[in-house]
Design a protein around this motif. Structure first.
Motif, PDB file in Angstrom:
ATOM      1  N   ILE A 180      12.933   0.645  13.835  1.00  0.00           N
ATOM      2  CA  ILE A 180      13.438   1.747  13.152  1.00  0.00           C
ATOM      3  C   ILE A 180      12.122   2.361  12.446  1.00  0.00           C
ATOM      4  O   ILE A 180      11.786   3.436  12.656  1.00  0.00           O
ATOM      5  CB  ILE A 180      14.578   0.817  12.205  1.00  0.00           C
ATOM      6  CG1 ILE A 180      15.181   0.646  12.777  1.00  0.00           C
ATOM      7  CG2 ILE A 180      14.564   2.137  11.372  1.00  0.00           C
ATOM      8  CD1 ILE A 180      16.458  -0.287  11.340  1.00  0.00           C
ATOM      9  N   ILE A 181      10.728   1.325  11.815  1.00  0.00           N
ATOM     10  CA  ILE A 181       9.787   2.078  11.684  1.00  0.00           C
ATOM     11  C   ILE A 181       9.200   3.080  12.558  1.00  0.00           C
ATOM     12  O   ILE A 181       8.527   3.748  12.722  1.00  0.00           O
ATOM     13  CB  ILE A 181       9.046   0.528  11.428  1.00  0.00           C
ATOM     14  CG1 ILE A 181      10.102   0.282  10.126  1.00  0.00           C
ATOM     15  CG2 ILE A 181       8.090   1.434  10.828  1.00  0.00           C
ATOM     16  CD1 ILE A 181       9.179  -0.948   9.833  1.00  0.00           C
ATOM     17  N   PHE A 182       9.105   2.027  14.144  1.00  0.00           N
ATOM     18  CA  PHE A 182       8.520   2.780  14.358  1.00  0.00           C
ATOM     19  C   PHE A 182       9.125   4.680  14.981  1.00  0.00           C
ATOM     20  O   PHE A 182       8.459   5.357  15.041  1.00  0.00           O
ATOM     21  CB  PHE A 182       8.139   1.622  16.191  1.00  0.00           C
ATOM     22  CG  PHE A 182       7.535   3.135  17.484  1.00  0.00           C
ATOM     23  CD1 PHE A 182       6.650   3.000  17.539  1.00  0.00           C
ATOM     24  CD2 PHE A 182       8.992   3.339  18.217  1.00  0.00           C
ATOM     25  CE1 PHE A 182       5.654   3.486  18.477  1.00  0.00           C
ATOM     26  CE2 PHE A 182       8.098   4.042  19.392  1.00  0.00           C
ATOM     27  CZ  PHE A 182       6.863   4.602  19.827  1.00  0.00           C
ATOM     28  N   LEU A 183      10.346   4.464  15.406  1.00  0.00           N
ATOM     29  CA  LEU A 183      11.351   5.476  15.518  1.00  0.00           C
ATOM     30  C   LEU A 183      11.586   6.646  14.280  1.00  0.00           C
ATOM     31  O   LEU A 183      10.941   7.536  14.350  1.00  0.00           O
ATOM     32  CB  LEU A 183      13.278   5.108  16.291  1.00  0.00           C
ATOM     33  CG  LEU A 183      13.134   4.620  17.017  1.00  0.00           C
ATOM     34  CD1 LEU A 183      14.503   3.684  17.566  1.00  0.00           C
ATOM     35  CD2 LEU A 183      12.860   4.942  18.308  1.00  0.00           C
ATOM     36  N   ALA A 184      10.926   5.963  13.194  1.00  0.00           N
ATOM     37  CA  ALA A 184      11.029   7.060  12.055  1.00  0.00           C
ATOM     38  C   ALA A 184       9.611   7.823  12.122  1.00  0.00           C
ATOM     39  O   ALA A 184       9.455   8.748  12.212  1.00  0.00           O
ATOM     40  CB  ALA A 184      11.160   6.432  10.368  1.00  0.00           C
ATOM     41  N   PRO A 222       8.014  14.038  12.358  1.00  0.00           N
ATOM     42  CA  PRO A 222       7.383  15.112  12.633  1.00  0.00           C
ATOM     43  C   PRO A 222       8.963  15.972  13.207  1.00  0.00           C
ATOM     44  O   PRO A 222       8.848  17.495  13.006  1.00  0.00           O
ATOM     45  CB  PRO A 222       7.237  14.769  14.186  1.00  0.00           C
ATOM     46  CG  PRO A 222       7.085  12.964  14.333  1.00  0.00           C
ATOM     47  CD  PRO A 222       7.997  12.371  13.011  1.00  0.00           C
ATOM     48  N   PHE A 223      10.148  15.665  13.239  1.00  0.00           N
ATOM     49  CA  PHE A 223      10.939  16.093  13.866  1.00  0.00           C
ATOM     50  C   PHE A 223      11.801  17.131  12.504  1.00  0.00           C
ATOM     51  O   PHE A 223      11.685  18.511  12.957  1.00  0.00           O
ATOM     52  CB  PHE A 223      12.627  15.370  14.228  1.00  0.00           C
ATOM     53  CG  PHE A 223      13.666  16.660  14.265  1.00  0.00           C
ATOM     54  CD1 PHE A 223      14.334  17.038  15.725  1.00  0.00           C
ATOM     55  CD2 PHE A 223      15.083  16.225  13.226  1.00  0.00           C
ATOM     56  CE1 PHE A 223      15.156  18.276  15.356  1.00  0.00           C
ATOM     57  CE2 PHE A 223      15.737  17.530  13.481  1.00  0.00           C
ATOM     58  CZ  PHE A 223      16.204  18.366  14.187  1.00  0.00           C
ATOM     59  N   ILE A 224      11.883  16.026  11.326  1.00  0.00           N
ATOM     60  CA  ILE A 224      11.904  16.595  10.206  1.00  0.00           C
ATOM     61  C   ILE A 224      11.432  17.658   9.682  1.00  0.00           C
ATOM     62  O   ILE A 224      11.505  18.917   8.953  1.00  0.00           O
ATOM     63  CB  ILE A 224      12.379  15.799   8.836  1.00  0.00           C
ATOM     64  CG1 ILE A 224      13.855  14.993   9.042  1.00  0.00           C
ATOM     65  CG2 ILE A 224      12.289  16.295   6.913  1.00  0.00           C
ATOM     66  CD1 ILE A 224      14.081  13.841   8.175  1.00  0.00           C
ATOM     67  N   ASN A 248       8.901  20.805   5.434  1.00  0.00           N
ATOM     68  CA  ASN A 248       7.404  20.032   5.426  1.00  0.00           C
ATOM     69  C   ASN A 248       7.200  19.808   4.236  1.00  0.00           C
ATOM     70  O   ASN A 248       7.260  20.001   3.363  1.00  0.00           O
ATOM     71  CB  ASN A 248       6.467  21.263   6.483  1.00  0.00           C
ATOM     72  CG  ASN A 248       6.468  22.363   5.536  1.00  0.00           C
ATOM     73  OD1 ASN A 248       6.859  22.646   4.204  1.00  0.00           O
ATOM     74  ND2 ASN A 248       6.370  23.627   6.554  1.00  0.00           N
ATOM     75  N   GLY A 249       4.948  19.666   4.501  1.00  0.00           N
ATOM     76  CA  GLY A 249       5.290  18.514   3.428  1.00  0.00           C
ATOM     77  C   GLY A 249       5.439  17.492   2.356  1.00  0.00           C
ATOM     78  O   GLY A 249       5.827  16.752   3.322  1.00  0.00           O
ATOM     79  N   MET A 250       5.123  17.314   1.322  1.00  0.00           N
ATOM     80  CA  MET A 250       5.729  16.101   0.726  1.00  0.00           C
ATOM     81  C   MET A 250       7.014  15.767   1.196  1.00  0.00           C
ATOM     82  O   MET A 250       7.526  14.360   1.225  1.00  0.00           O
ATOM     83  CB  MET A 250       5.013  16.063  -1.099  1.00  0.00           C
ATOM     84  CG  MET A 250       5.551  14.316  -1.133  1.00  0.00           C
ATOM     85  SD  MET A 250       5.210  13.189  -0.463  1.00  0.00           S
ATOM     86  CE  MET A 250       2.957  13.573  -0.435  1.00  0.00           C
ATOM     87  N   ILE A 253      11.608  12.461   2.528  1.00  0.00           N
ATOM     88  CA  ILE A 253      12.976  12.679   3.019  1.00  0.00           C
ATOM     89  C   ILE A 253      13.005  11.177   4.024  1.00  0.00           C
ATOM     90  O   ILE A 253      14.288  10.873   4.508  1.00  0.00           O
ATOM     91  CB  ILE A 253      13.665  14.319   3.819  1.00  0.00           C
ATOM     92  CG1 ILE A 253      13.807  14.895   2.591  1.00  0.00           C
ATOM     93  CG2 ILE A 253      14.927  13.228   4.838  1.00  0.00           C
ATOM     94  CD1 ILE A 253      14.620  15.994   2.870  1.00  0.00           C
ATOM     95  N   SER A 254      12.231  11.273   5.332  1.00  0.00           N
ATOM     96  CA  SER A 254      11.508  10.751   6.493  1.00  0.00           C
ATOM     97  C   SER A 254      12.124   8.898   5.972  1.00  0.00           C
ATOM     98  O   SER A 254      12.358   7.775   6.287  1.00  0.00           O
ATOM     99  CB  SER A 254      11.128  10.692   6.829  1.00  0.00           C
ATOM    100  OG  SER A 254      10.837  12.229   7.536  1.00  0.00           O
ATOM    101  N   LEU A 255      11.637   8.641   4.710  1.00  0.00           N
ATOM    102  CA  LEU A 255      11.171   7.686   4.575  1.00  0.00           C
ATOM    103  C   LEU A 255      12.062   7.088   3.516  1.00  0.00           C
ATOM    104  O   LEU A 255      13.276   6.182   4.385  1.00  0.00           O
ATOM    105  CB  LEU A 255      10.788   7.583   3.279  1.00  0.00           C
ATOM    106  CG  LEU A 255       9.807   5.961   2.632  1.00  0.00           C
ATOM    107  CD1 LEU A 255       9.153   5.088   2.914  1.00  0.00           C
ATOM    108  CD2 LEU A 255       8.850   6.259   1.432  1.00  0.00           C
TER     109      LEU A 255
END
Length: 737
Positions: free
Chosen positions: A436-440, A446-448, A454-456, A461-463
């Motif tokens: 999961i960490i690797f895929l995220a 990068p997708f988000i 973009n940015g912070m 959101i990804s985290l």
């Protein structure tokens, strides 16, 4: 219009294979040998036959054959079956491979070869051929013998070892020094992806097949199955593993589904076609002139392969606790080399670290051992009987005691139960969390950033999304109580056991915190921000512990349900479980002169009589009042064990390898018919439909939804969607149903 070379070559290959296999079938020899001979005839080294021109494309088709053959093997031997022989198979394979590599290396040095030539020679000789063994077992009817499970387990472990050998040899060839670190990393990487693929596959694929079951006719199921196979092949290749390994993994995953037998049945023809092309392509590599030039090393290599593999496989199997008979049969089934040997040999040529003569020696030895392998398998039981007579009784008793003692080593203490449970829990959830960490970090963030914000904001959101997905597995890794009974016994039994238990729990929590920190570190550059995020996430995990437990339990329930779906389904009545077999009534049999009603063969044994052949007279689907006479040929339908029981009362003396065969000349086949609203039999009972009278056919089973009815009564009424399994004349069945 010019005909492409590939089409012309395929026509030539299949024509040659068809002719040679018909001849070999006629003389009752293994078909694999016919394919090899066909390859030699159409290869570039014989001028008096037409030759294949586009060998590169044919080799690609041969590689596809490897893929589908390994896919088929996975379907037949699921992970559960492999686990049962996993320990024995692993010990046997490791002992065999290590000793053969050593024997090959010493043989090469004795012939004055360089170190790299000798090392690669040992590697080439060490790996047995999965495809040749499968094909030989199929043709000899031995796939369901006891020792076959161990043989296939050894072959799979060897394929995994072959991948490690490729990594090791590549590193040694480049650096000319030890590659311990690379080996360890390769083993960890392989274990990681095996666990990940199995978990994801068991969770997703059975659910997908269940959801689409109503849409899956035979054509769609075939396409979907092959697509899943090739997707896993691509994934395996993408992460640096053998494509054949990916095919095997997908086959093993599908083997745990309720559709396994159906998929195996549908893909058999595809596998047979491409496997034939592969064996022909192997025969094309045989160069007669090279065989003469290096006759000495080829003969020596063949002797090492046959004698060494028989000896060291027997040794490994005995060390793993197998009985002498199983060990001998396994050893004589593995005395050949094949596809991975070619790959190892070609690797040496590609890296330019081995001499040119090594590859033709490997091909010639593979061809010779392909020819000898079926005969060695046939001779395995007589050879065991010979050893059983000449070996000292003390040795035989010692082997028997050792085998019995290892079988009895099943009692586990509370500590072993608990530690095994913790290890299992830690490995599984660590693999899931790391993936999961690797895929995220590699794909989600990068997708988000590119498509949402973009940015912070994209980082946060990804985290958050990653942590939400990870949370149930973090809870299971760090907080979930495992093996409660064993834990309670240890906690209450003695005070000094509490310290280690507390240490284990502290380690679990620390490991969970580490993974959360690892996730945060992937997204934040500053330690202050990372530390705050880490604290908040750990607190949230403890606060929402109950909800995480509930959600995880649902996930686990679904996984266990999918894993055990095949075992929990009702007995199947599909055509690959039951088959047509011809048995002859012996004049001395007690059934002579009796009616079918008095014998009650269907009621007692579950076997149906599809036809009686009496001289020139055929009696399809005979009635209850029909009597059996000497030398009547009965065309029966049933499962292996059912037919074996009937065979004993008929007292038929025919070879085992001929007891199973189809009879297309009698036009009696087992087939599936689906009832719809327009079917002539819709709404009618079996008796009123007149299937026996009009079509000379017999209804042997019916599927209605999840219900399976074997040997239905004549009062059973057909409904829309019923799947009828019926044996009879194909043309007449179509006219009635």
């Amino acid at each position: 219009m010019h005909l492409p070379d590939l089409i012309a070559d395929l026509g030539l290959i299949l024509a040659a294979a068809g002719i040679t296999t018909l001849i070999f079938k006629r003389i009752k020899q293994p078909l694999v040998l016919g394919y090899i001979l066909a390859g030699l005839l159409v290869g570039p080294h014989l001028d008096f036959f037409p030759s294949v021109t586009d060998t590169k494309s044919i080799n690609i088709w041969g590689e596809i054959g490897v893929i589908f053959l390994l896919f088929s093997l996975g379907l037949e031997f699921s992970f559960k079956k492999l686990v049962k022989v996993g320990g024995s198979a692993s010990i046997t394979a490791i002992v065999k491979v290590l000793f053969i590599i050593l024997a090959g290396y010493l043989t090469g040095k004795a012939m004055g070869w360089k170190d790299m030539d000798s090392l690669f020679f040992g590697g080439i000789l060490s790996i047995s051929s999965t495809m040749i063994a499968i094909k030989a077992f199929e043709e000899l009817g031995l796939k369901h013998k006891k020792f076959a499970g161990l043989v296939f387990g050894v072959l799979i472990v060897e394929d995994l070892l072959a991948i490690l050998l490729l990594v090791l040899f590549s590193t040694l060839a480049v650096s000319q020094q030890s590659a311990g670190t690379e080996m360890v990393m390769s083993i960890l990487k392989l274990a990681f992806f095996l666990v990940l693929w199995f978990l994801a596959g068991i969770f997703l694929i059975p659910s997908f097949l269940k959801a689409t079951k109503k849409l899956m006719n035979d054509e769609t199921m075939l396409v979907v199955s092959l697509a899943l196979c090739l997707v896993m092949v691509l994934l395996a290749d993408k992460v640096g593993f053998s494509p054949a390994l990916g095919a095997f993994i997908m086959g093993s995953i599908l083997a745990e589904t309720t559709q396994a037998e159906r998929i195996e049945h549908l893909t058999k023809s595809v596998k047979d076609l491409f496997a034939a092309v592969f064996f022909v392509s192997v025969g094309m590599l045989i160069e007669p002139a090279m065989l003469v030039k290096y006759a000495g090393p080829i003969i020596l290599a063949t002797v090492v392969i046959i004698s060494g593999k028989i000896l060291f496989t027997i040794l490994g199997a005995l060390l793993s606790g197998q009985p002498l008979k199983t060990a001998v049969q396994s050893g004589m089934s593995l005395a050949q080399i094949g596809e991975f040997s070619f790959i190892i040999a070609s690797l040496g040529l590609t890296l330019k670290v081995t001499s040119d003569f090594l590859y033709p020696i490997a091909v010639a030895a593979a061809a010779i051992t392909t020819f000898t392998s079926p005969y060695l398998i046939k001779l395995s039981e007589p050879f065991y009987n010979f050893l059983n007579r000449i070996l000292p009784k003390k040795w035989l008793d010692g082997i028997s005691r050792y085998s019995s003692s290892t079988e009895g080593m099943t009692t586990l203490s509370d500590w072993k139960i608990l530690l095994r449970g913790y290890a299992f829990n830690t490995v599984i959830h660590s693999v899931i969390i790391v993936s999961i960490i690797f895929l995220a970090s590699r794909y989600l963030q990068p997708f988000i950033a590119n498509n949402v914000v973009n940015g912070m904001k994209s980082t946060i959101i990804s985290l958050v999304v990653s942590f939400v997905i990870m949370a149930p597995f973090l809870w299971a890794l760090s907080i979930r109580r495992i093996q409660k009974t064993a834990y309670s016994h240890l906690w209450l039994s003695k005070k000094f056991t509490r310290g280690p238990l507390i240490a284990i729990e502290a380690f679990r929590i620390a490991l969970g915190v580490f993974f959360v920190g690892f996730l945060v570190y992937e997204f934040f550059d500053t330690w202050i921000a990372a530390g705050l995020a880490l604290v908040l996430m750990v607190l949230m995990m403890f606060i929402f512990s109950r909800k995480l437990q509930s959600f995880y339990n649902k996930l686990e329930k679904r996984f266990i349900l999918n894993l055990n779906a095949r075992e929990n389904q009702k007995p199947d009545i599909l055509p690959w479980d039951t088959h047509l077999t011809e048995l002859v009534v012996s004049p001395e049999s007690e059934v002579v002169g009796q009616t079918l009603a008095s014998l009650m063969i269907r009621e007692k044994y579950g076997v149906n009589i599809a036809m009686i052949e009496r001289g020139r007279t055929n009696i399809p689907t005979p009635g209850r009042d029909e009597r059996l006479y000497p030398n009547d040929k009965l065309l029966l339908i049933g499962a292996d064990d059912q037919l074996a029981a009937v065979k004993t009362i008929l007292e038929v003396d025919i070879p085992e390898t001929e007891s199973e065969k189809n009879f297309p000349d009698k036009e009696m086949t087992l087939q599936k018919v689906v009832v719809n609203l327009e079917s002539p039999v819709y709404g009618l009972s079996i008796r009123n439909a007149g299937i026996r009278e009009k079509a000379q056919a017999l209804v042997v089973g019916i599927e209605r939804g999840t219900e399976r009815i074997l040997n239905p009564s004549s009062d059973f009424t057909f409904d829309n969607g019923d799947v009828i399994w019926i044996v009879g004349n194909n043309k007449k069945i179509k006219e009635v149903i």
